[in-house]
Design a protein around this motif. Sequence first.
Motif, PDB file in Angstrom:
ATOM      1  N   THR A 126       0.949  -1.311   0.062  1.00 54.59           N
ATOM      2  CA  THR A 126      -0.182   0.008  -0.098  1.00 54.59           C
ATOM      3  C   THR A 126       0.886   0.996  -0.131  1.00 54.59           C
ATOM      4  N   LYS A 183       0.873   4.226  -2.957  1.00 57.34           N
ATOM      5  CA  LYS A 183       0.791   5.664  -2.604  1.00 57.34           C
ATOM      6  C   LYS A 183       1.859   6.526  -3.044  1.00 57.34           C
ATOM      7  N   ILE A 198      -4.049   8.883  -1.602  1.00 56.56           N
ATOM      8  CA  ILE A 198      -2.970   9.171  -0.894  1.00 56.56           C
ATOM      9  C   ILE A 198      -3.241   9.594   0.831  1.00 56.56           C
TER      10      ILE A 198
END
Length: 89
Positions: free
Chosen positions: A46, A50, A88
């Motif tokens: 993850t 991002k 984000i």
Amino acid sequence: MAREDAQIAQDYSAMLGSVSVITEVIATHDKGADATDADFCSDMTTAEKKERVARSKGYLDHMKALDDWGSEDMTPVTNAITAATTFIG
């Protein structure tokens, strides 16, 4: 320094490439455990996703701020920036 029409077209195409990166990374992330090796960036954490989205967003922010786009449609760019900002966090 004003860009020539050919440069504007090339830059716009590159921006759409960044739109695709953002869209595909988020789509892969949203699949969660259902993502497969065929999904774009499925091998990223993850945090890595991002970072990838943030880089593309930064590029889009910079390029969109140029004032010589003429009639190029910035809707997909604006939508990708919004989606990236949300992703984000």
